[in-house]
Design an enzyme around this catalytic site. Structure first.
Site, short mmCIF file in Angstrom:
data_model
loop_
_atom_site.label_atom_id
_atom_site.label_comp_id
_atom_site.label_asym_id
_atom_site.label_seq_id
_atom_site.Cartn_x
_atom_site.Cartn_y
_atom_site.Cartn_z
N ASP A 148 -52.10 -8.26 -6.84
CA ASP A 148 -52.29 -6.91 -7.45
C ASP A 148 -50.91 -6.12 -6.29
O ASP A 148 -50.90 -6.29 -5.12
CB ASP A 148 -53.22 -6.06 -7.19
CG ASP A 148 -53.23 -4.68 -7.59
OD1 ASP A 148 -53.24 -4.34 -8.68
OD2 ASP A 148 -53.15 -3.87 -6.64
N ASN A 182 -42.74 4.04 -10.53
CA ASN A 182 -43.02 4.69 -11.43
C ASN A 182 -42.83 6.11 -11.70
O ASN A 182 -42.07 6.77 -12.34
CB ASN A 182 -44.20 4.32 -12.55
CG ASN A 182 -43.94 2.79 -13.04
OD1 ASN A 182 -43.08 2.39 -13.33
ND2 ASN A 182 -45.17 2.26 -13.18
N HIS A 223 -40.28 4.75 -15.56
CA HIS A 223 -41.00 3.15 -15.86
C HIS A 223 -39.93 2.17 -16.25
O HIS A 223 -40.10 1.01 -16.06
CB HIS A 223 -41.71 3.46 -17.17
CG HIS A 223 -42.78 4.41 -16.94
ND1 HIS A 223 -44.12 3.80 -16.65
CD2 HIS A 223 -43.27 5.49 -17.13
CE1 HIS A 223 -44.99 4.56 -16.29
NE2 HIS A 223 -44.51 5.92 -16.81
N ASP A 254 -40.35 -1.56 -14.72
CA ASP A 254 -40.11 -2.78 -15.51
C ASP A 254 -39.17 -3.62 -14.78
O ASP A 254 -39.58 -4.81 -14.89
CB ASP A 254 -39.67 -2.27 -16.75
CG ASP A 254 -40.78 -1.61 -17.87
OD1 ASP A 254 -41.70 -1.64 -17.30
OD2 ASP A 254 -40.34 -1.25 -18.73
N ASP A 291 -49.53 -4.20 -13.16
CA ASP A 291 -49.05 -4.79 -12.12
C ASP A 291 -49.65 -5.89 -11.58
O ASP A 291 -49.97 -6.26 -10.03
CB ASP A 291 -48.62 -3.77 -10.79
CG ASP A 291 -49.74 -3.15 -10.36
OD1 ASP A 291 -50.87 -3.12 -10.99
OD2 ASP A 291 -49.64 -2.45 -9.35
#
Length: 235
Positions: free
Chosen positions: A113, A121, A126, A130, A156
């Site tokens: 994680d 973000n 975003h 990405d 994530d």
């Protein structure tokens, strides 16, 4: 052209559209293919399994064919065939015992994680997030062996399946992957950094794929909470 389209559709169904990694469904499929519902504690050794299968086949045949073979040898070759068919050919997946490295090699499940990803973000949008996910996927894929699986569960969260590892091997792999992830990632001229928390679970027969993933996920959260919040991000 039809075959090419079929292959494309199959790939899209089993892989993440952003990173190109196997997706959650494909991860569970690969993990499930290695597991059976027979608990490790109930397994027999190869010799015991063969003896049991032979005895079972012989008893079955004796019930329906009590007479000896026509040549008088007292043995029917179909009994051997039945025994061979009853033999369990599945190679059972086992896990190292206890917390120390006892030399047992197993299928390690590393649940990853990212730490500090949400702030990327929030601050940069975003699209930047990405790009970070794509680069993390590349770095994870570069650090594993051929035959290992790197998958994206979603968001994530990533999972690595690595077979033939002992406990120390799995811990070394987690450290190596974390060190790779925390290196700066350049997006639109900016250097961005994320941290990573890893939980190591072990797959073994008698568990479902979801149980294995849940175990690794829980270990990941234990590891994440064990570090001060300010140390979870790489910077």
């Amino acid at each position: 052209e039809r075959k090419r389209r079929e292959l494309q559709l199959a790939h899209r169904a089993s892989h993440d559209s952003l990173t190109g990694l196997p997706n959650s469904a494909e991860l569970r499929s690969r993990l499930s293919s290695r597991l059976c519902r027979r608990p490790t504690s109930a397994q027999l050794g190869a010799v015991e399994s063969l003896d049991a299968a032979y005895g079972h086949g012989q008893a079955q045949y004796a019930e329906t064919h009590p007479a000896v073979d026509p040549h008088g040898h007292g043995f029917d070759f179909r009994t051997g065939a039945e025994a061979y068919g009853a033999f369990d050919h599945h190679v059972h997946t086992i896990a190292p015992e206890g917390e120390s490295d006892d030399g047992t090699k197993g299928l390690a499940v590393l649940f990853c994680d990212l730490d500090g990803f949400k702030s990327i973000n929030d601050r940069f949008g975003h699209n930047a997030g990405d790009e970070v996910l794509i680069e993390v996927a590349r770095r994870l894929s570069r650090q594993v062996r051929d035959g290992d699986t790197v998958a994206r569960l979603g968001g994530d969260e990533f999972v690595v399946l690595a077979d033939g590892l002992g406990r120390a091997d799995a811990q070394d792999l987690a450290v190596r992957l974390r060190n790779e992830i925390i290196q700066p990632i350049r997006v639109d001229g900016r250097a961005m950094r994320v941290g990573a928390s890893f939980g190591i679970g072990w797959a073994h027969c008698g568990m479902t794929a979801d149980e294995v993933l849940k175990s690794a996920d829980e270990r990941m959260y234990v590891e994440k909470r064990s570090r001060p919040k300010q140390h979870r991000r790489a910077g």
